[in-house]
Scaffold this active site. Structure first.
Site, PDB file in Angstrom:
ATOM      1  CB  SER A  62       0.871   4.037   2.965  1.00  0.00           C
ATOM      2  OG  SER A  62      -0.390   3.075   3.291  1.00  0.00           O
ATOM      3  CE  LYS A  93      -3.034   3.911   0.091  1.00  0.00           C
ATOM      4  NZ  LYS A  93      -1.499   4.165   0.347  1.00  0.00           N
TER       5      LYS A  93
END
Length: 600
Positions: free
Chosen positions: A488, A531
């Site tokens: 990511s 996140k």
């Protein structure tokens, strides 16, 4: 004299035999009243006949007796009656826990189906989330809501299958496994079993407890669970199993397949404030012997504590900080109330001996402080010290070669700074920060994409020369002691490299996440809610996520969606346009050309 000795000896033997007969008769009576199923009664009767013929001096006598006592104590047919009032259950769960809607919804669904069907098998749930979000306490609340007994089994560090299945009775000192032992303790055959830290099971020469749990947690098999010690099937189908874990990555795939996974993400700042005001403060006041008339912690102070002294997904650190405040106030309250007259007289004598400037301080401390003590920002700083977390976005992103990425960990979401520097060299790429193989590959992908799109990104290069000619690039991920891996960070590394080559700064209020491909596509990643919560805690105003992760924004609370602007990216060109002030006009033209070609 010899006759008297022989008489005493005969009498002692007679008493022992009589006690032995009484013991066996008592066991036999217990077996009859224990309502054992047919197969268990058959095995117990067989063992009882062997016990009657066995001398008491044999070691096997005690093993057989303990086995029969366990058979009589197990709840073969004893169960607790479920409380199936859905409205009351919903009220109790809301009263005990703030948020956690997925968990509450699943419990209400179970109650509703249980009302319609009495023979419903107990579900096997697995709560996955960072520490301190209330996974274990929710399990206890579920047991109270259902009116069932509760038993917790900690599996962290368990590396012996005998902990689950028990030891065979061929060993001296053998005992049942923790499942059967737990049923014996709770006394019902439909309790709530909490299997804590199931992701931290180990393996050893004594076997794999994770494999032993396959039978326990399989609804099609656990109605005939056979413990090695018990050696007869026991029905576990009515037991409600709840497992907790911080991460599913370390749970064996066959075991994970048997459980219904419910993710429990971290709390938002607003949720933490509500939890502190309604649960944590009252709990800490009670634990420290204080009352609301002695100590008051306003909501603004709680908000400061959350933002400046804790940065976590759960509320454990917040609870510890509130405990520190209570202890500091408890010292003041205790000093202001002398316990005995003798103590107060000693303090008066001390005041007479002290010098005037010192005596005033002691006199002030001896008087009770103004009640209630209200904790403001200055008092908070005096008690907890200087703030641990300060906003460092603008300082760290004030020069080229730095960008903010978003990472998922077992502790929740975190922001991650990515730094790069450029120097003269022979075209090498150096990566530091204890990175895994996937992250290293992402960095090489990012560099090759930037090299192939240098002109579109506005990077000045001589015609016919490579971007890395006579140049070395060093990419560093701070917090080098912590291992990092995953795809990511790909888009973040691209933004950092473009920043260092163009000399332009990445926007200080932007964070990004996404996996990249060699052709410049941005692929979806996991842990979007965690996140986004981490970005919100850090004060980020704009988050760039992959277009295919748009569906995950449904789980993000509405108040956070209002505070953060989300940018959806299909390609790396979209990421760079949003990450840099003013964007790249040449990249727009390239994107338009790609879209026209794809239509043709």
């Amino acid at each position: 004299m010899d006759f008297k000795k022989e008489l005493r000896k005969l009498q002692r033997n007679f008493n022992e035999n009589e006690n032995e007969v009484d013991e066996i008769a008592e066991l036999e009576q217990k077996l009859k009243s224990a309502c054992l199923p047919e197969h268990a009664l058959l095995a117990a009767t067989k063992e009882l006949k062997r016990l009657k013929k066995m001398p008491t001096a044999l070691p096997e006598y005690a093993i057989t007796r303990n086995y029969l006592e366990l058979m009589t104590e197990l709840p073969w047919s004893k169960s607790s009656k479920d409380v199936l009032d859905i409205s009351k259950a919903r009220h109790d769960l809301d009263e005990d826990h703030y948020g956690l809607e997925k968990l509450k919804k699943r419990v209400i669904e179970y109650l509703a189906v249980r009302q319609l069907k009495n023979t419903l098998k107990g579900p096997i749930l697995c709560f996955v989330g960072p520490p301190g979000v209330g996974k274990t306490s929710v399990g206890r609340s579920i047991a109270q809501t259902l009116g069932r007994t509760f038993h917790r089994i900690s599996l962290g560090g368990c590396c012996d299958q005998s902990d689950i299945r028990g030891h065979r009775r061929t060993y001296i000192g053998s005992m049942p496994g923790r499942i059967i032992h737990g049923l014996k303790l709770v006394g019902t055959n439909n309790p709530v079993f909490l299997l804590d830290e199931i992701d931290k099971l180990g393996k050893s020469l004594q076997g794999d407890p994770g494999s032993a749990l396959l039978e326990v947690l399989d609804p099609e098999q656990n109605n005939t669970f056979t413990d090695h010690y018990l050696n007869v099937p026991f029905d576990l189908s009515q037991v409600l199993f709840i497992a907790t874990a911080n991460s599913i990555s370390t749970i064996p795939a066959p075991l994970l397949d048997r459980m219904e996974v419910i993710h429990v993400p971290g709390y938002t700042q607003e949720e933490k404030i509500e939890i502190a005001m309604h649960h944590l403060i009252s709990k800490q006041l009670k634990e420290h012997g204080l009352t609301a008339e002695q100590l008051q912690i306003p909501q603004d102070t709680v908000k400061l504590t959350i933002s400046r002294y804790t940065r976590e997904a759960g509320v454990r650190k917040l609870e510890r900080k509130l405990g520190a405040i209570c202890r500091a106030v408890a010292v003041k309250v205790a000093e202001s109330h002398p316990k005995t007259v003798q103590d107060s007289e000693e303090k008066k004598d001390l005041l007479q001996i002290k010098e005037p400037d010192q005596g005033n301080d002691v006199l002030e401390m001896s008087h009770p402080p103004d009640m209630p003590i209200v904790i403001d920002e200055l008092a908070l700083k005096d008690i907890l010290g200087p703030p641990i977390y300060e906003s460092e976005m603008s300082e760290r992103l004030s020069q080229p070669g730095v960008a903010v990425g978003l990472a998922w960990t077992a502790m929740g979401g975190e922001i991650m700074f990515v730094e790069a520097t450029r120097m003269d060299g022979d075209g090498r790429l150096t990566l530091t920060g204890q990175l895994g193989d996937v992250m290293k590959e992402s960095a090489r992908l990012a560099l090759n994409w930037v090299r192939s799109h240098a002109v579109q990104c506005g990077i000045e290069t001589k015609p016919g020369t490579d971007l890395m000619e006579n140049t070395d690039i060093h990419v560093h991920f701070p917090a080098g002691a912590v291992g990092k891996d995953g795809p990511s960070a790909g888009v973040t590394i691209v933004a950092v490299l473009v920043s260092i080559f163009t000399g332009r700064c990445v926007r200080s209020d932007v964070a990004m996440t996404g996996e990249l491909t060699l052709r410049g596509l941005v692929l979806p990643v996991g842990g979007i809610k965690e996140k986004v919560l981490a970005a919100h805690r850090a004060g980020i105003k704009k988050v760039i996520i992959p277009k295919r992760n748009e569906k995950d924004l449904v789980e993000v609370p509405q108040n956070i969606q209002k505070d953060i602007e989300f940018s959806l990216a299909k390609r790396l060109e979209d990421v760079l346009q949003q990450a840099f002030e003013g964007g790249f006009p040449s990249l727009k033209d390239a994107t338009a050309t790609i879209s026209q070609n794809s239509k043709l």
